[in-house]
Design a protein around this motif. Structure first.
Motif, PDB file in Angstrom:
ATOM      1  N   SER A 262       0.771  -1.229   0.000  1.00  0.00           N
ATOM      2  CA  SER A 262       0.000   0.000   0.000  1.00  0.00           C
ATOM      3  C   SER A 262       0.808   1.288   0.000  1.00  0.00           C
ATOM      4  N   LYS A 263       2.139   1.171   0.206  1.00  0.00           N
ATOM      5  CA  LYS A 263       3.022   2.324   0.336  1.00  0.00           C
ATOM      6  C   LYS A 263       2.681   3.152   1.563  1.00  0.00           C
ATOM      7  N   MET A 264       1.901   2.600   2.494  1.00  0.00           N
ATOM      8  CA  MET A 264       1.589   3.308   3.726  1.00  0.00           C
ATOM      9  C   MET A 264       2.407   2.708   4.855  1.00  0.00           C
ATOM     10  N   PRO A 265       2.714   3.476   5.914  1.00  0.00           N
ATOM     11  CA  PRO A 265       3.519   2.972   7.015  1.00  0.00           C
ATOM     12  C   PRO A 265       2.914   1.718   7.597  1.00  0.00           C
ATOM     13  N   ASN A 266       3.749   0.688   7.839  1.00  0.00           N
ATOM     14  CA  ASN A 266       3.273  -0.574   8.360  1.00  0.00           C
ATOM     15  C   ASN A 266       4.019  -0.947   9.625  1.00  0.00           C
ATOM     16  N   PRO A 267       3.455  -0.624  10.800  1.00  0.00           N
ATOM     17  CA  PRO A 267       4.144  -0.886  12.049  1.00  0.00           C
ATOM     18  C   PRO A 267       4.446  -2.348  12.287  1.00  0.00           C
ATOM     19  N   PHE A 268       3.680  -3.300  11.711  1.00  0.00           N
ATOM     20  CA  PHE A 268       3.866  -4.702  12.019  1.00  0.00           C
ATOM     21  C   PHE A 268       4.841  -5.395  11.089  1.00  0.00           C
ATOM     22  N   VAL A 269       5.546  -4.642  10.232  1.00  0.00           N
ATOM     23  CA  VAL A 269       6.567  -5.263   9.417  1.00  0.00           C
ATOM     24  C   VAL A 269       7.850  -5.448  10.220  1.00  0.00           C
ATOM     25  N   ILE A 270       7.921  -4.957  11.431  1.00  0.00           N
ATOM     26  CA  ILE A 270       9.064  -5.216  12.289  1.00  0.00           C
ATOM     27  C   ILE A 270       8.999  -6.677  12.708  1.00  0.00           C
ATOM     28  N   VAL A 271       9.858  -7.479  12.085  1.00  0.00           N
ATOM     29  CA  VAL A 271       9.795  -8.925  12.258  1.00  0.00           C
ATOM     30  C   VAL A 271      10.260  -9.210  13.683  1.00  0.00           C
ATOM     31  N   GLY A 272       8.954  -8.885  12.915  1.00  0.00           N
ATOM     32  CA  GLY A 272       8.470  -8.536  14.134  1.00  0.00           C
ATOM     33  C   GLY A 272       7.242  -7.766  13.850  1.00  0.00           C
TER      34      GLY A 272
ATOM     35  N   GLN B 236      11.672  -9.350  18.966  1.00  0.00           N
ATOM     36  CA  GLN B 236      12.379  -8.221  19.587  1.00  0.00           C
ATOM     37  C   GLN B 236      12.817  -7.231  18.510  1.00  0.00           C
ATOM     38  N   HIS B 237      12.731  -5.954  18.812  1.00  0.00           N
ATOM     39  CA  HIS B 237      13.161  -4.938  17.869  1.00  0.00           C
ATOM     40  C   HIS B 237      13.530  -3.662  18.623  1.00  0.00           C
ATOM     41  N   ILE B 238      14.125  -2.750  17.891  1.00  0.00           N
ATOM     42  CA  ILE B 238      14.508  -1.440  18.418  1.00  0.00           C
ATOM     43  C   ILE B 238      13.873  -0.401  17.509  1.00  0.00           C
ATOM     44  N   ASP B 239      13.074   0.464  18.086  1.00  0.00           N
ATOM     45  CA  ASP B 239      12.278   1.380  17.270  1.00  0.00           C
ATOM     46  C   ASP B 239      13.134   2.293  16.395  1.00  0.00           C
ATOM     47  N   LYS B 240      14.223   2.801  16.928  1.00  0.00           N
ATOM     48  CA  LYS B 240      15.019   3.766  16.170  1.00  0.00           C
ATOM     49  C   LYS B 240      15.774   3.106  15.024  1.00  0.00           C
ATOM     50  N   ILE B 241      16.036   1.826  15.135  1.00  0.00           N
ATOM     51  CA  ILE B 241      16.636   1.100  14.020  1.00  0.00           C
ATOM     52  C   ILE B 241      15.580   0.801  12.967  1.00  0.00           C
ATOM     53  N   GLN B 242      14.364   0.499  13.425  1.00  0.00           N
ATOM     54  CA  GLN B 242      13.279   0.230  12.487  1.00  0.00           C
ATOM     55  C   GLN B 242      12.820   1.500  11.771  1.00  0.00           C
ATOM     56  N   TYR B 243      12.714   2.578  12.528  1.00  0.00           N
ATOM     57  CA  TYR B 243      12.282   3.870  11.986  1.00  0.00           C
ATOM     58  C   TYR B 243      13.234   4.931  12.528  1.00  0.00           C
ATOM     59  N   ALA B 244      14.137   5.389  11.694  1.00  0.00           N
ATOM     60  CA  ALA B 244      15.205   6.277  12.160  1.00  0.00           C
ATOM     61  C   ALA B 244      14.685   7.581  12.749  1.00  0.00           C
TER      62      ALA B 244
END
Length: 289
Positions: A13-23, A197-205
């Motif tokens: 969709s080219k829209m932000p997808n919070p759940f693509v953090i494999v997470g 597990q993920h780190i927000d700033k790495i996922q979204y700078a």
């Protein structure tokens, strides 16, 4: 799995997808602030405010720094049950449920982003502002809903400003900011895999501060689904009106345990110090996908 430092978007969709953090004591008893320093579980008991100070990671030394806003000297995590009221929670939950009536993931994790319009729909995403006709859209949301949503968002902004001692005029709302609905339905795509597990700033700078406002109760509305900070390890049991917020860098790796039963609702509200990454509060203007 190696994480990318670039913001990730849903291919569909080219829209932000919070759940693509494999997470999101001793000296401060008068303020009702408690410090937690060991491996802890923050239970559903009322917490006025509990804070953990953490040394900031090196993320902020390698990325753009914004004076009087970016974390560098003071990072941490805070949980409070004393910022958002139960009436506000009920209204937010009602808004979320009305939106999710028009969509929902085939897997267990669904999002509704009132800013971009992104709504989980099957294995993809649609733009709810373009997907619904004008009449249906107006029946689902009204301007008062969005104004109310923005007022609660401002409360979260002010809490972060106060806790971290930053200049609130330099702290901006950013993508992705969204409602989430999680059930125990098996994941169908990687977008449904919220538990890694993920780190927000790495996922979204652009992220500098992350917050989560819970709209349902652990142990009553759902089981499983606790929020976990992994280093140092702490567990947060979601509770209606509980606000958890933290600096978004590598000092706060985190995940959500798999939901075992019931439905878990929350709002993730994300903030940046970078004015070029700021977004506005949502409106009902028609938007194209």
């Amino acid at each position: 799995m190696k994480k990318s430092r670039r913001p990730v978007q849903a291919k569909e969709s080219k829209m932000p997808n919070p759940f693509v953090i494999v997470g999101a004591l001793a000296c401060c008893v008068g303020l009702g602030i408690t410090y937690w320093n060991k491996t802890d579980v923050i239970t559903s008991d009322f917490v006025e405010r509990i804070t953990r100070n953490i040394s900031c990671s090196h993320d902020y030394k390698t990325l753009p720094y914004f004076e009087s806003c970016s974390p560098r000297k003071f990072c941490g995590r805070i949980v409070s049950d004393n910022i958002v009221t139960m009436e506000e929670v009920s209204k937010l939950l009602d808004i979320a449920k009305r939106g999710f009536l028009h969509g929902g993931s085939n897997g267990g994790a669904s999002i509704l982003d009132l800013h971009s319009g992104a709504l989980s729909k099957g294995d993809k995403f649609v733009n709810i502002y373009a997907y619904l006709d004008e009449n249906s859209l107006r029946k689902t949301f009204n301007p008062k809903d969005l104004k109310f949503y923005s007022s609660v968002r401002q409360k979260v902004h002010d809490a972060i400003q106060e806790q971290f001692g930053i200049n609130g005029k330099k702290l901006y709302l950013t993508h992705p900011t969204f409602f989430s609905r999680i059930t125990n339905t098996s994941a169908k795509t990687q977008h449904d895999e919220y538990w890694h597990q993920h780190i927000d700033k790495i996922q979204y700078a652009s992220f500098d501060y992350t917050s989560l406002l819970y709209l349902s109760d652990y142990g009553t509305d759902f089981t499983g689904g606790r929020f976990v900070f992994d280093n140092p390890k702490s567990y947060v049991e979601p509770k209606k009106g509980r606000l958890s917020f933290f600096t978004s860098g590598s000092e706060n790796p985190h995940r959500v345990e798999k939901v075992v039963s019931g439905t878990r609702y929350a709002v993730t509200v994300s903030f940046t110090c970078d004015p070029s990454k700021a977004i506005k509060d949502p409106t009902l203007e028609r938007r194209q996908p």
